[in-house]
Design a protein around this motif. Structure first.
Motif, PDB file in Angstrom:
ATOM      1  N   UNK A 143       0.829  -1.213   0.000  1.00 12.85           N
ATOM      2  CA  UNK A 143       0.000   0.000   0.000  1.00 12.85           C
ATOM      3  C   UNK A 143       0.859   1.257   0.000  1.00 12.85           C
ATOM      4  N   UNK A 144       1.909   1.202   0.828  1.00  9.85           N
ATOM      5  CA  UNK A 144       2.778   2.371   0.949  1.00  9.85           C
ATOM      6  C   UNK A 144       3.504   2.655  -0.376  1.00  9.85           C
ATOM      7  N   UNK A 145       4.019   1.560  -0.991  1.00  8.05           N
ATOM      8  CA  UNK A 145       4.747   1.732  -2.245  1.00  8.05           C
ATOM      9  C   UNK A 145       3.808   2.168  -3.365  1.00  8.05           C
ATOM     10  N   UNK A 146       2.607   1.583  -3.403  1.00 10.30           N
ATOM     11  CA  UNK A 146       1.639   1.956  -4.444  1.00 10.30           C
ATOM     12  C   UNK A 146       1.313   3.448  -4.322  1.00 10.30           C
ATOM     13  N   UNK A 147       1.056   3.899  -3.097  1.00  6.10           N
ATOM     14  CA  UNK A 147       0.698   5.313  -2.884  1.00  6.10           C
ATOM     15  C   UNK A 147       1.836   6.213  -3.360  1.00  6.10           C
ATOM     16  N   UNK A 148       3.082   5.795  -3.068  1.00  6.54           N
ATOM     17  CA  UNK A 148       4.247   6.615  -3.452  1.00  6.54           C
ATOM     18  C   UNK A 148       4.348   6.737  -4.976  1.00  6.54           C
ATOM     19  N   UNK A 149       4.174   5.615  -5.682  1.00  2.00           N
ATOM     20  CA  UNK A 149       4.354   5.670  -7.133  1.00  2.00           C
ATOM     21  C   UNK A 149       3.139   6.280  -7.847  1.00  2.00           C
ATOM     22  N   UNK A 150       1.958   6.114  -7.246  1.00  2.00           N
ATOM     23  CA  UNK A 150       0.771   6.766  -7.810  1.00  2.00           C
ATOM     24  C   UNK A 150       0.937   8.287  -7.688  1.00  2.00           C
TER      25      UNK A 150
END
Ligand SMILES: Nc1ncnc2c1ncn2[C@@H]1O[C@H](COP(=O)(O)OP(=O)(O)OP(=O)(O)O)[C@@H](O)[C@H]1O
Length: 263
Positions: A115-122
């Motif tokens: 979730x954290x990585x997805x939010x960062x790249x989004x």
């Protein structure tokens, strides 16, 4: 110890056409891609750009030579490389967030980190407001941003892009090119980008590898010296710099020379 993220060593590719016939698509090419750099493969239609990229991705096997990434010879697809194609490749039944999380889920990344990585790249590709939207609700450029975020979220050492903005209108294309400069600066990902668009090549490239027409050979490696080792994030700024026009004219000449005889 070399600072190359990627080494292409005397690589050839011959395709078997059946009935004893074959075609030599790529003939003994060699060049390096420096770590954290953007390398653009440029050349006339059919010169073998996509074939070279697909060999880097491990989707095609060289007939001769080898491709070395991070000290290892490429022997098939791997997580150290991520590929973005011209056609949008998002999963239509998953939200943007789930699309970006998908590869990490397959790779066994824990839910919180996912979730954290997805939010960062989004966020990196400017889609935070659309994280819960579905691809069918997005424009072409936005869908390509999803593909980029999803690929980067898997943490590849090298990002391979085959005509990634070829299907987009001119304005969206500029914005995407500017986005890629921003992504390169913020993530330090090594990138290899195939294009036949001269302006795109000059804008994005730290180095251009120009391939001659059929079979593909390295005709010239060109460093856009007028950028003085800097990436220029703004297109109007780029095209008004001294040296831009000279390089564009040079590439046009190469394209014309090599394009001769093409249909
Ligand atoms: N799977 C295949 N089987 C047979 N021939 C192939 C195959 N893939 C590519 N080729 C041939 O290899 C040559 C190089 O093709 P490739 O698609 O790599 O060129 P390209 O420079 O990317 O072209 P374009 O800019 O038009 O996309 C062409 O002559 C093509 O017909």
């Amino acid at each position: 110890m070399t600072d190359a993220a990627l080494e292409i060593r005397a690589v050839s590719k011959r395709f078997d056409l059946g009935r004893g016939k074959s075609v030599l698509a790529v003939d003994g090419i060699g060049f390096d891609v420096a770590r954290n750099s953007i390398c653009v493969l440029l050349g006339p239609s059919g010169c073998g750009k996509s074939t070279v990229l697909r060999m880097m991705a491990g989707l095609e096997t060289p007939t001769a030579g080898e491709i070395v990434i991070g000290g290892r010879t490429v022997q098939g697809p791997g997580r150290d490389r991520g590929m973005v194609f011209q056609a949008y490749t998002s999963f239509d039944w998953l939200s943007v967030r789930r699309n970006v999380e998908f590869g990490m889920k397959i790779n066994g990344v824990a839910p919180d980190e996912r979730r954290e990585r997805a939010a960062r790249f989004i966020d990196l590709v400017g889609l935070t407001k659309f994280a819960d939207a579905y691809p069918s609700q997005l424009s072409g450029g936005m869908r390509q941003r999803v593909a980029i975020a999803r690929t980067l979220a898997n943490g590849p050492e090298v990002l391979l892009m085959d005509e990634p903005f070829g299907a987009l209108d001119a304005e969206t294309r500029w914005l995407m090119q500017e986005l890629m400069i921003d992504v390169a600066e913020k993530t330090s990902t090594t990138m290899v980008i195939v294009t036949h668009d001269l302006e795109e090549a000059i804008f994005l490239a730290d180095k251009i590898v120009f391939l001659s027409s059929h079979p593909g050979r390295v005709k010239q490696e060109i460093v856009p010296e007028f950028k003085q080792g800097q990436r220029i994030a703004d297109k109007e700024d780029l095209v008004s710099r001294d040296g831009y026009g000279t390089l564009e004219a040079h590439l046009m000449r190469l394209m014309r020379e090599e394009g001769r005889g093409q249909p």
